[in-house]
Design an enzyme around this catalytic site. Sequence first.
Site, PDB file in Angstrom:
ATOM      1  CG  ASN A  11      -1.780   1.225   1.312  1.00 21.58           C
ATOM      2  OD1 ASN A  11      -1.869   1.985   0.345  1.00 21.58           O
ATOM      3  ND2 ASN A  11      -2.432   1.436   2.450  1.00 21.58           N
ATOM      4  CD1 TRP A  12       3.777   1.039  -2.786  1.00 23.62           C
ATOM      5  CD2 TRP A  12       4.254   2.488  -4.421  1.00 23.62           C
ATOM      6  NE1 TRP A  12       4.808   0.509  -3.522  1.00 23.62           N
ATOM      7  CE2 TRP A  12       5.109   1.384  -4.546  1.00 23.62           C
ATOM      8  CE3 TRP A  12       4.362   3.519  -5.353  1.00 23.62           C
ATOM      9  CZ2 TRP A  12       6.086   1.281  -5.539  1.00 23.62           C
ATOM     10  CZ3 TRP A  12       5.315   3.415  -6.352  1.00 23.62           C
ATOM     11  CH2 TRP A  12       6.172   2.318  -6.441  1.00 23.62           C
ATOM     12  CE  LYS A  13      -0.273   3.536   4.604  1.00 22.76           C
ATOM     13  NZ  LYS A  13      -0.348   3.729   6.041  1.00 22.76           N
ATOM     14  CG  HIS A 101      -6.256   2.278   4.736  1.00 28.55           C
ATOM     15  ND1 HIS A 101      -5.847   3.186   5.687  1.00 28.55           N
ATOM     16  CD2 HIS A 101      -5.248   1.377   4.614  1.00 28.55           C
ATOM     17  CE1 HIS A 101      -4.643   2.844   6.117  1.00 28.55           C
ATOM     18  NE2 HIS A 101      -4.253   1.743   5.476  1.00 28.55           N
ATOM     19  CD  GLU A 168      -4.137  -2.301   7.083  1.00 30.30           C
ATOM     20  OE1 GLU A 168      -2.971  -2.469   6.771  1.00 30.30           O
ATOM     21  OE2 GLU A 168      -4.776  -1.289   6.773  1.00 30.30           O
ATOM     22  N   GLY A 174       1.734   1.973  11.142  1.00 33.28           N
ATOM     23  CA  GLY A 174       2.789   2.989  11.169  1.00 33.28           C
ATOM     24  C   GLY A 174       3.402   3.250  12.540  1.00 33.28           C
ATOM     25  CB  SER A 210       4.032  -2.041  12.309  1.00 33.79           C
ATOM     26  OG  SER A 210       3.677  -0.709  12.593  1.00 33.79           O
TER      27      SER A 210
END
Length: 249
Positions: A11-13, A101, A168, A174, A210
Amino acid sequence: MSLKNIYFVANWKMHGSINSSHLVKKIRNFSNKNAKLGKSKIILCVPYLFISLFKNILKNSSIKLGAQNVSNVPEDYGAYTGSISPRMLKDAGIKYIILGHSELREKGENNNSIKKKIGNSVKSNLNIILCVGESYSTYKTKKSIKFIKSQLQVLTKKTIKNTIIAYEPIWSIGTGKIPSEQYLNKTFDYLTQYCKKKYSLKPKILYGGSVNENNINVLKNIYNCSGFLIGGASLKYKSFTNLIKNYYK
Ligand code: PEP
């Protein structure tokens, strides 16, 4: 080495540039060279801007492209400034779409809208990666299961067939923190049983939050886990490919 069919979803966001084509070429070469990884499913969920550029780079590769959101209107085309429809994504070469998300839920995305997006995306033959997961306070007050169950209400008997669930925990995204193996096994078991009971099928469930090249050794033990949704660690060649290599060690 297990040849289990495992998903590694990047997931590159809001990251990347035209220069990221170098990174995509390196990941493609890594995937092509490692026949052992033939059964892995690497999916790169990238910003819309780069889809056609990367599609060209990945044409002789098993790596698939995904997007990170889509419009919730039912039409394929129309007067919806700034919107992209599932049909447009499909035509551009997208196979997967991340929906629900927590970073979008935080900005007001709700079950009603997510359900519409899922229905429209399935109509356009996209595969859904539905993110669910609780906040730290929900986790601390032991209300996670009830909360996750409420998020699963966006699925139907029809759409679950095209859906991969990504668990998630928000407090893990993160932060470098991951839940205990025991907690993860319990949650994955709940998700599995829920889908078996309600839809008579065994769901594909990913873990996200993470994930990195060090903790993958622990995370790969989660029972009923079909793979991983990877944010930060998917942005650099070494961290992404070491994570995949370490899974198979
Ligand atoms: C995510 O936000 O989907 C995610 C998994 O991020 P990270 O790996 O950076 O925690």
